[in-house]
Every structure is written in structure tokens, then in C-alpha cells.
Motif scaffolding. Structure first.
Motif, PDB file in Angstrom:
ATOM      1  N   GLY A 115       0.810  -1.188  -0.096  1.00 17.76           N
ATOM      2  CA  GLY A 115      -0.018   0.125   0.010  1.00 17.76           C
ATOM      3  C   GLY A 115       0.997   1.327  -0.070  1.00 17.76           C
ATOM      4  N   GLN A 116       2.018   1.088  -0.446  1.00 17.86           N
ATOM      5  CA  GLN A 116       2.936   2.290  -0.532  1.00 17.86           C
ATOM      6  C   GLN A 116       2.920   3.233  -1.727  1.00 17.86           C
ATOM      7  OE1 GLN A 116       6.448  -0.283   0.473  1.00 17.86           O
ATOM      8  NE2 GLN A 116       7.346   1.552   1.390  1.00 17.86           N
ATOM      9  N   ILE A 117       2.077   2.833  -2.837  1.00 15.84           N
ATOM     10  CA  ILE A 117       2.085   3.628  -3.931  1.00 15.84           C
ATOM     11  C   ILE A 117       0.442   4.073  -3.990  1.00 15.84           C
ATOM     12  CG2 ILE A 117       2.015   3.304  -6.492  1.00 15.84           C
ATOM     13  CD1 ILE A 117       4.135   1.230  -6.002  1.00 15.84           C
ATOM     14  N   GLY A 118      -0.338   3.057  -3.804  1.00 11.13           N
ATOM     15  CA  GLY A 118      -1.790   3.616  -3.758  1.00 11.13           C
ATOM     16  C   GLY A 118      -2.209   4.234  -5.192  1.00 11.13           C
ATOM     17  N   ASP A 119      -2.656   5.392  -5.218  1.00 10.25           N
ATOM     18  CA  ASP A 119      -3.206   6.286  -6.545  1.00 10.25           C
ATOM     19  C   ASP A 119      -2.208   6.962  -7.102  1.00 10.25           C
ATOM     20  OD1 ASP A 119      -5.652   4.732  -5.940  1.00 10.25           O
ATOM     21  OD2 ASP A 119      -6.616   6.337  -5.086  1.00 10.25           O
ATOM     22  N   GLU A 120      -1.204   6.866  -6.560  1.00 10.37           N
ATOM     23  CA  GLU A 120      -0.294   7.961  -7.278  1.00 10.37           C
ATOM     24  C   GLU A 120       0.594   7.471  -8.532  1.00 10.37           C
ATOM     25  OE1 GLU A 120       3.036   9.077  -4.380  1.00 10.37           O
ATOM     26  OE2 GLU A 120       1.907   8.362  -2.715  1.00 10.37           O
ATOM     27  N   ALA A 125      11.734  10.365 -14.229  1.00  7.58           N
ATOM     28  CA  ALA A 125      10.335  10.130 -13.709  1.00  7.58           C
ATOM     29  C   ALA A 125      10.377  10.006 -12.197  1.00  7.58           C
ATOM     30  CB  ALA A 125       9.517   9.346 -14.641  1.00  7.58           C
ATOM     31  N   PRO A 126       9.222  10.207 -11.650  1.00  5.59           N
ATOM     32  CA  PRO A 126       8.802   9.666 -10.221  1.00  5.59           C
ATOM     33  C   PRO A 126       9.158   8.299 -10.279  1.00  5.59           C
ATOM     34  CG  PRO A 126       7.462  11.481 -10.816  1.00  5.59           C
ATOM     35  CD  PRO A 126       8.067  11.057 -12.103  1.00  5.59           C
ATOM     36  N   ALA A 127       9.898   7.688  -9.224  1.00  2.00           N
ATOM     37  CA  ALA A 127       9.870   6.267  -9.103  1.00  2.00           C
ATOM     38  C   ALA A 127       9.042   5.855  -7.755  1.00  2.00           C
ATOM     39  CB  ALA A 127      11.405   5.894  -9.084  1.00  2.00           C
ATOM     40  N   PHE A 128       8.800   4.621  -7.765  1.00  2.00           N
ATOM     41  CA  PHE A 128       7.906   4.439  -6.633  1.00  2.00           C
ATOM     42  C   PHE A 128       8.667   3.069  -5.805  1.00  2.00           C
ATOM     43  CE2 PHE A 128       5.029   6.546  -9.386  1.00  2.00           C
ATOM     44  CZ  PHE A 128       4.559   7.161  -8.527  1.00  2.00           C
ATOM     45  N   ALA A 129       7.907   2.663  -4.933  1.00  2.00           N
ATOM     46  CA  ALA A 129       8.767   1.785  -3.966  1.00  2.00           C
ATOM     47  C   ALA A 129       8.829   0.319  -4.498  1.00  2.00           C
ATOM     48  CB  ALA A 129       8.133   1.496  -2.733  1.00  2.00           C
ATOM     49  N   HIS A 130       8.161  -0.128  -5.343  1.00  2.00           N
ATOM     50  CA  HIS A 130       8.372  -1.301  -6.048  1.00  2.00           C
ATOM     51  C   HIS A 130       8.579  -1.336  -7.648  1.00  2.00           C
ATOM     52  CE1 HIS A 130       6.471  -2.160  -2.309  1.00  2.00           C
ATOM     53  NE2 HIS A 130       5.258  -1.890  -2.631  1.00  2.00           N
ATOM     54  N   ASP A 131       9.554  -0.528  -7.931  1.00  2.00           N
ATOM     55  CA  ASP A 131       9.889  -0.225  -9.190  1.00  2.00           C
ATOM     56  C   ASP A 131      11.273  -0.837  -9.227  1.00  2.00           C
ATOM     57  OD1 ASP A 131       7.556   1.189  -9.563  1.00  2.00           O
ATOM     58  OD2 ASP A 131       8.371   2.956 -10.226  1.00  2.00           O
ATOM     59  N   TYR A 132      11.818  -1.367 -10.264  1.00  2.95           N
ATOM     60  CA  TYR A 132      12.931  -2.365 -10.417  1.00  2.95           C
ATOM     61  C   TYR A 132      13.467  -2.439 -11.888  1.00  2.95           C
ATOM     62  CZ  TYR A 132      11.366  -4.094  -5.883  1.00  2.95           C
ATOM     63  OH  TYR A 132      10.758  -4.272  -4.700  1.00  2.95           O
ATOM     64  N   VAL A 133      14.829  -2.093 -11.929  1.00  2.00           N
ATOM     65  CA  VAL A 133      15.380  -2.476 -13.452  1.00  2.00           C
ATOM     66  C   VAL A 133      15.813  -3.788 -13.048  1.00  2.00           C
ATOM     67  CG1 VAL A 133      17.429  -1.889 -14.471  1.00  2.00           C
ATOM     68  CG2 VAL A 133      16.383  -0.108 -13.532  1.00  2.00           C
ATOM     69  N   VAL A 134      15.782  -4.658 -13.901  1.00  2.00           N
ATOM     70  CA  VAL A 134      16.028  -6.013 -13.984  1.00  2.00           C
ATOM     71  C   VAL A 134      16.467  -6.234 -15.343  1.00  2.00           C
ATOM     72  CG1 VAL A 134      14.313  -6.946 -12.266  1.00  2.00           C
ATOM     73  CG2 VAL A 134      13.700  -6.925 -14.719  1.00  2.00           C
ATOM     74  N   ALA A 135      17.415  -7.384 -15.556  1.00  2.00           N
ATOM     75  CA  ALA A 135      18.229  -7.609 -16.417  1.00  2.00           C
ATOM     76  C   ALA A 135      18.641  -9.164 -16.675  1.00  2.00           C
ATOM     77  CB  ALA A 135      19.481  -7.087 -16.963  1.00  2.00           C
ATOM     78  N   ARG A 136      18.648  -9.479 -17.702  1.00  2.00           N
ATOM     79  CA  ARG A 136      18.889 -11.062 -17.900  1.00  2.00           C
ATOM     80  C   ARG A 136      19.788 -11.422 -19.267  1.00  2.00           C
ATOM     81  NH1 ARG A 136      17.575 -14.132 -22.316  1.00  2.00           N
ATOM     82  NH2 ARG A 136      15.405 -14.791 -22.298  1.00  2.00           N
ATOM     83  N   GLN A 137      20.880 -12.206 -18.856  1.00  2.00           N
ATOM     84  CA  GLN A 137      21.788 -12.536 -20.207  1.00  2.00           C
ATOM     85  C   GLN A 137      21.012 -13.301 -21.267  1.00  2.00           C
ATOM     86  OE1 GLN A 137      25.426 -15.319 -21.280  1.00  2.00           O
ATOM     87  NE2 GLN A 137      25.589 -14.212 -19.230  1.00  2.00           N
ATOM     88  N   LYS A 138      21.129 -12.639 -22.311  1.00  2.00           N
ATOM     89  CA  LYS A 138      20.745 -13.575 -23.782  1.00  2.00           C
ATOM     90  C   LYS A 138      21.418 -14.665 -23.446  1.00  2.00           C
ATOM     91  CE  LYS A 138      19.777  -9.021 -26.245  1.00  2.00           C
ATOM     92  NZ  LYS A 138      20.354  -8.312 -27.525  1.00  2.00           N
TER      93      LYS A 138
END
Length: 367
Positions: free
Chosen positions: A302-307, A330-343
Motif C-alpha cells: 500500500g505504499q503507492i496507492g493511486d499515485e 520520472a518519479p519512482a515508486f517503492a516497487h519499481d525495479y531495473v532487471v536484466a538477464r543475459q541472452k
């Protein structure tokens, strides 16, 4: 006895001896945690094999006084792991029917504090019979000491190595960190917070180390997961893994957008510096033959809500450094992640990684 007399004297001198006594009683230094409780309560998943055979528990050492993470662990009986996608990935690997004793998962955690994420992951993998190995880099002595005590208490010597150094781009010199006592899991480089406010504590002379220098000595072979929570040092840490990336020995990378932004917003660089920062981060990841994506995790806290109107969970492939930079702008929120995986191509070192296989099942293929 001397310590007991000191405590008794302190309570007698207190204005509220009964309250203080109760407070001390409930500040337990060791907490027993349950793997299945996290699966159902935090991950919101059913308990499936191999976790349905009975309770899987482990011990975690915490501060025996008021401290944010320790208090939350004592109260909730749940590890304070702020990267839910990492736990989802580990849980999925653990219940992979094609996995088992022949499967191996080796991962790095940068900035583990008391080891919440690594300890839970190790317990889950052990219960599944997966051969897990973790190298956790925690520069604060008090936190790393407690983390190591947890490793010993669970008899995980050799499975979890606590490295008492700060991850960086090189092994030369030392770092200067700042943090607030009582919530020192948020230690940050002093240069990022020139004026961190009242009550801020500085710790100088913290030894540094790079993954290129330390990982091969700890574990020959691939690093299945690189999980970073290093409060602005993400780019420097990736710089320090340049050789591993170029040899295709890093399979999956997971980072918090907000924490990357701390380094991206370093006031010494300004806007041109921010674009350069992003371009270098992009080039290092792509140089490791990695697909990069933005993952928006479910807002279960519930840290993001309607934001934020964007749907969750959702994974969006990123195709250019400009797209990555737009995320940091841009504004970032609590559950935003940069993820990467090798081809995975042909005889790629990560071709047999259970992390890559289950990454695609969890986030979807971004190839």
C-alpha cells in the motif's frame, strides 16, 4: 553479572522502570523465522512442494535494542527483505520440479544489512535440496557481525560468505558512509549526501572491493543473480563487475530504481552527468549481452496507492539508454525495479542457469 547490575541500575534510575523493563524483555536478540510464512504472507503464493512437507525455520540475529529493521522482524516474524521479485524468483527456483540436488544457484547480495533476503533464500533453497551459495557484501561492522552470527547459528558456513566491505568499482582506497543510527540499513556514500541532516553519523575508512576481484576467489563459475541494494553505488558496483559481464558470467541483475536514482542524482554531475551515468550503466549491461527491463511489482504494502496509474505487476522491455534515463527522470515508486538477464546463446556460461530459466517464467522473456 556486571552487565545485569548495570541494567538493573538503569531501570531503577528510569522514570518508567516497568515500561523500560518490558521493552528490554521484548528486544530479543535472536528470532526464529518461518519460510512458509513469507510465501503465503508476503509473496501471496500457495505453499506448494517442496514446502508442504512441514515447517521450514531458521534463526536470525538482530540488534538487541531499538533499531528499525530489528524491531520490524521481531514484531512481524518476517524478514525485512525489500526486494520481493528476488524472493519470488528464489521461491520459483526452489519449487522447480526439474531442479533438485543437481541444481545450483550462486548469487551476490550487495547491501544486505542483517541478511534478511539472503538468509531466507538460503533456507528456502536448502529445504528444496538446491545447492545454494551466497556472497553478501555488508560494510557496516555491527550489521555484518550479526549477519555472520546468523550464518553460524544456522550452520551455513561455506554456503553464505559475509564480506565486510563496500562494493565499488575497484579495490583501491576506502569509502566514507553516512547513516542514521537506528536505521543503518540505509547507509549511503557521504558524497551523495553532503548534508544528510541532524543525527547523521559518518563512518570513514570503510574498505572497498570489486566483484571482479572478489567473486572468482569465492566461487568459480557464473553468478546466477546479482541483487543490489547499495544506495546509489549501483553504477560503481556494475563498473567493478565489468570483466565478469564481458565474460558473460553474470546471468541476472536486479536493482531498485529509487536506489539507482540516488547515484544518478549525484549533485556533482548535473543533467549532462545524469545522461552520461545512464549511458554508461546501459553500455555495461548490454556489454554483458543482457536484455534490460523495468519491472513494476504489485503494491502489496500500500505504499503507492493511486499515485501511479500504471498496471502492476508488469515488465516492460527497454531498448535504449534514453528509455532507461527517462525512468530515472520520472518519479519512482517503492516497487519499481531495473532487471536484466543475459541472452542465452549457444554455449553461453549462463545457458544452464536456473535463474535465467525461471526469470523468463516470472518476468516473461524480453528477448
Amino acid at each position: 553479572p556486571q552487565a545485569e547490575v548495570g541494567l538493573a541500575g538503569a531501570l531503577v534510575a528510569s522514570r518508567f522502570p516497568l515500561v523500560d523493563a518490558m521493552d528490554k524483555i521484548f528486544q530479543l536478540p535472536t528470532v526464529q523465522l518461518n519460510v512458509q510464512q513469507v510465501i503465503t504472507g508476503f509473496l501471496k503464493r500457495p505453499v506448494l512442494p517442496p514446502f508442504d512437507a512441514g515447517p521450514v525455520t531458521y534463526h536470525m540475529r538482530v540488534f538487541p535494542h531499538r533499531e528499525m529493521v530489528s524491531d520490524m522482524v521481531r514484531y512481524s516474524r518476517t524478514p525485512f527483505c525489500g526486494m520481493r521479485p528476488f524472493m519470488l524468483l528464489v521461491e520459483q527456483i526452489a519449487r522447480d520440479e526439474a531442479c533438485g540436488a543437481e541444481c545450483r544457484l550462486a548469487f551476490v547480495e550487495g547491501g544486505p544489512h542483517l541478511g534478511d533476503c539472503t538468509l531466507w533464500a538460503t533456507a528456502a533453497l536448502e529445504a528444496a535440496g538446491v545447492q545454494g551459495f551466497a556472497a553478501a557484501y555488508e560494510p557496516l561492522p555491527d550489521a555484518s557481525d550479526l549477519f555472520h552470527q546468523s550464518v553460524v547459528a544456522n550452520k551455513w558456513d561455506g554456503r553464505v560468505v559475509v564480506v565486510r566491505k563496500a562494493l565499488s568499482s575497484s579495490v583501491d582506497g576506502s569509502a566514507k558512509l553516512v547513516y542514521y543510527p537506528g536505521r543503518n540499513g540505509q547507509a549511503t556514500l557521504a558524497r551523495i549526501h553532503d548534508h544528510c541532516g541532524e543525527g547523521c553519523v559518518e563512518r570513514a575508512g570503510v574498505p572497498r572491493v570489486s566483484l571482479d576481484a572478489s567473486w572468482p576467489a569465492l566461487r568459480p563459475g557464473v553468478m546466477d543473480i546479482m541483487k543490489l541494494s547499495v544506495n546509489g553505488e549501483e553504477l560503481n558496483t556494475i563498473r567493478g563487475a565489468r570483466a565478469l559481464l564481458s565474460r558473460r558470467q553474470v546471468c541476472v541483475v536486479m536493482m531498485h530504481v529509487r536506489k539507482i536514482q540516488q547515484g544518478w542524482r549525484d549533485p556533482q554531475g548535473g543533467t549532462p552527468g545524469q545522461e552520461k551515468y545512464t549511458a554508461e550503466l546501459w553500455q555495461l549491461l548490454r556489454g554483458g549481452d543482457m536484455d534490460v527491463a523495468l519491472h513494476l511489482d504489485s503494491d502489496l504494502t500500500g505504499q503507492i496507492g493511486d499515485e501511479d496509474p500504471r498496471p502492476r505487476p508488469k515488465t516492460v522491455a527497454l531498448n535504449t539508454a534514453e528509455e532507461l534515463n527517462a525512468i530515472f527522470e520520472a518519479p519512482a515508486f517503492a516497487h519499481d525495479y531495473v532487471v536484466a538477464r543475459q541472452k542465452v546463446r549457444g554455449n553461453s556460461p549462463c545457458s544452464g542457469s536456473v535463474a535465467v530459466k525461471n526469470y523468463d517464467l516470472l518476468f516473461g522473456s524480453t528477448v
